[in-house]
Design a protein around this motif. Structure first.
Motif, PDB file in Angstrom:
ATOM      1  N   LYS A 124       0.825  -1.212   0.000  1.00  0.00           N
ATOM      2  CA  LYS A 124       0.000   0.000   0.000  1.00  0.00           C
ATOM      3  C   LYS A 124       0.864   1.270   0.000  1.00  0.00           C
ATOM      4  O   LYS A 124       0.702   2.136  -0.863  1.00  0.00           O
ATOM      5  N   THR A 125       1.786   1.348   0.967  1.00  0.00           N
ATOM      6  CA  THR A 125       2.614   2.558   1.064  1.00  0.00           C
ATOM      7  C   THR A 125       3.441   2.750  -0.200  1.00  0.00           C
ATOM      8  O   THR A 125       3.553   3.868  -0.719  1.00  0.00           O
ATOM      9  N   THR A 126       3.990   1.664  -0.709  1.00  0.00           N
ATOM     10  CA  THR A 126       4.793   1.775  -1.936  1.00  0.00           C
ATOM     11  C   THR A 126       3.924   2.335  -3.066  1.00  0.00           C
ATOM     12  O   THR A 126       4.364   3.240  -3.792  1.00  0.00           O
ATOM     13  N   PRO A 133       1.438  11.221   5.059  1.00  0.00           N
ATOM     14  CA  PRO A 133       2.236   9.988   5.039  1.00  0.00           C
ATOM     15  C   PRO A 133       1.937   9.071   6.217  1.00  0.00           C
ATOM     16  O   PRO A 133       1.281   9.466   7.186  1.00  0.00           O
ATOM     17  N   GLU A 134       2.462   7.848   6.104  1.00  0.00           N
ATOM     18  CA  GLU A 134       2.238   6.829   7.138  1.00  0.00           C
ATOM     19  C   GLU A 134       2.824   7.278   8.481  1.00  0.00           C
ATOM     20  O   GLU A 134       2.227   7.090   9.522  1.00  0.00           O
ATOM     21  N   ARG A 135       4.041   7.858   8.411  1.00  0.00           N
ATOM     22  CA  ARG A 135       4.686   8.318   9.652  1.00  0.00           C
ATOM     23  C   ARG A 135       5.047   9.791   9.498  1.00  0.00           C
ATOM     24  O   ARG A 135       6.202  10.143   9.265  1.00  0.00           O
ATOM     25  N   LEU A 183      -4.431   9.515   2.160  1.00  0.00           N
ATOM     26  CA  LEU A 183      -4.028   9.335   3.556  1.00  0.00           C
ATOM     27  C   LEU A 183      -3.480   7.919   3.726  1.00  0.00           C
ATOM     28  O   LEU A 183      -4.181   6.947   3.397  1.00  0.00           O
ATOM     29  N   ASP A 184      -2.256   7.810   4.228  1.00  0.00           N
ATOM     30  CA  ASP A 184      -1.674   6.481   4.434  1.00  0.00           C
ATOM     31  C   ASP A 184      -1.881   6.076   5.890  1.00  0.00           C
ATOM     32  O   ASP A 184      -1.260   6.648   6.786  1.00  0.00           O
ATOM     33  N   GLU A 185      -2.766   5.139   6.118  1.00  0.00           N
ATOM     34  CA  GLU A 185      -3.105   4.625   7.459  1.00  0.00           C
ATOM     35  C   GLU A 185      -3.509   5.736   8.444  1.00  0.00           C
ATOM     36  O   GLU A 185      -2.934   5.836   9.530  1.00  0.00           O
TER      37      GLU A 185
HETATM   38 MG   LIG Z   1       2.280   1.050   4.770  1.00  0.00          MG
END
Ligand SMILES: [Mg+2]
Ligand SMILES: Nc1ncnc2c1ncn2[C@@H]1O[C@H](COP(=O)(O)OP(=O)(O)OP(=O)(O)O)[C@@H](O)[C@H]1O
Length: 285
Positions: A46-48, A84-86, A160-162
């Motif tokens: 997903k993130t990629t 981002p995720e983080r 939105l990532d997570e």
């Molecule tokens: Mg991810």
């Protein structure tokens, strides 16, 4: 609005290690005005994929295209808000100062940033904490201020990532309501999650990835309706105990008769609808 066409991403670390196929011939669409959930277990890709969409990393093959966001890259990306995720938040800044910092990075005027904070902070239920330092924020509050920064420049598409990860059930419910409201106010939303029920609740459409490959894309209702089995669930009370049984549709009448003869009080008789979670566990296996 966003289209992936046969996108593949292979990570090669060195000669001795096997290359990792993080995304494998992935094609899907995110239509204007929709809320689309991007589901998959840890490491599904997903993130990629989202990084490829944002042009942070290049695909090995295939392409990502955008419709209705602009003529060139800079116009397109000025119409996308990304969380981002983080994400990194400066802990000593207040929420408001952080928004100003992020707005300035995209050349926004101070007054415009303030207008946008005023417009979105109450909807994101973070207004009360805008003048507090970010280091005092809870995880849910961090996600809200992050979400607010994605909206500052008034983009059409929000990725939105997570956004719900690490947030407790009440916070998740609130964030889902917010995602829904922001969508109702005209924004297209594409968000990743590994929690099927979160996506089921709020999304029009779901894209499900497994080992970088597309397993399913389509409307949440459609996949549930397609997977309804001819099974009926009967709930009843017998000897002061609430019980339930599942029975084939064809023997429903007989089972009901038996229960009534035993003196049971029938509470409900309904089709046994699978949850998206049951379906994906089956599809994925
Ligand atoms: Mg991810
Ligand atoms: N820079 C990289 N170099 C090598 N492999 C990578 C790199 N980034 C990701 N991967 C690998 O690609 C695969 C997909 O990772 P990705 O982060 O896209 O998954 P994800 O679906 O976002 O997972 P999660 O739910 O845990 O966030 C994983 O096997 C991961 O180890």
């Amino acid at each position: 609005m966003l289209k992936f066409s046969s996108v593949t991403k292979v990570f090669k670390s060195d000669f001795l290690k096997k290359p990792v196929v993080a995304v494998d011939d992935l094609s899907f669409n995110v239509d204007e005005g929709s809320i689309v959930g991007f589901l998959g277990a840890n490491g599904a890709g997903k993130t990629t994929s989202l990084k490829i969409a944002m042009d942070f990393t290049r695909s090995t093959k295939g392409e990502v295209s955008f419709e209705g966001l602009g003529k060139n890259k800079s116009e397109i990306f000025s119409n996308i808000g990304f969380l981002p995720e983080r994400p990194y938040f400066y802990p000593h800044l207040t929420g408001r100062a952080f928004c100003h910092y992020m707005g300035k990075l995209v050349d926004m005027k101070k007054s415009k940033i303030e207008d946008q904070i005023e417009r979105w902070a109450p909807k994101l239920r973070i207004e009360f904490a805008l003048d507090r330092e970010i280091k005092t924020y809870s995880k849910g509050m961090l996600q809200r201020i992050g979400f607010l920064t994605t909206l500052l420049h008034d983009p059409k598409l929000i990725i939105l990532d997570e956004p719900l990860s690490g947030v407790d059930p009440i916070g998740r419910k609130e964030l889902k309501d917010i995602i829904y409201e922001v969508n109702q106010l005209g924004k297209t939303i594409f968000f990743s999650s590994h929690i099927v029920s979160d996506v089921e609740e709020v999304c029009d459409k779901v894209i499900f990835l497994k080992n970088g490959k597309l397993v399913y894309q389509g409307r949440v209702d459609d996949i549930i309706n397609k997977n309804i089995r001819p099974v009926t669930k009967i709930r009843y009370v017998l000897n002061n105990e609430t019980l339930s049984i599942k029975t084939e549709d064809s023997s429903k009448t007989m089972r009901l008769k038996e229960l009534i003869e035993k003196g049971a009080d029938i509470i409900s008789v309904e089709q046994d609808k699978p949850t998206l979670e049951n379906i994906f566990y089956n599809v994925g296996s």
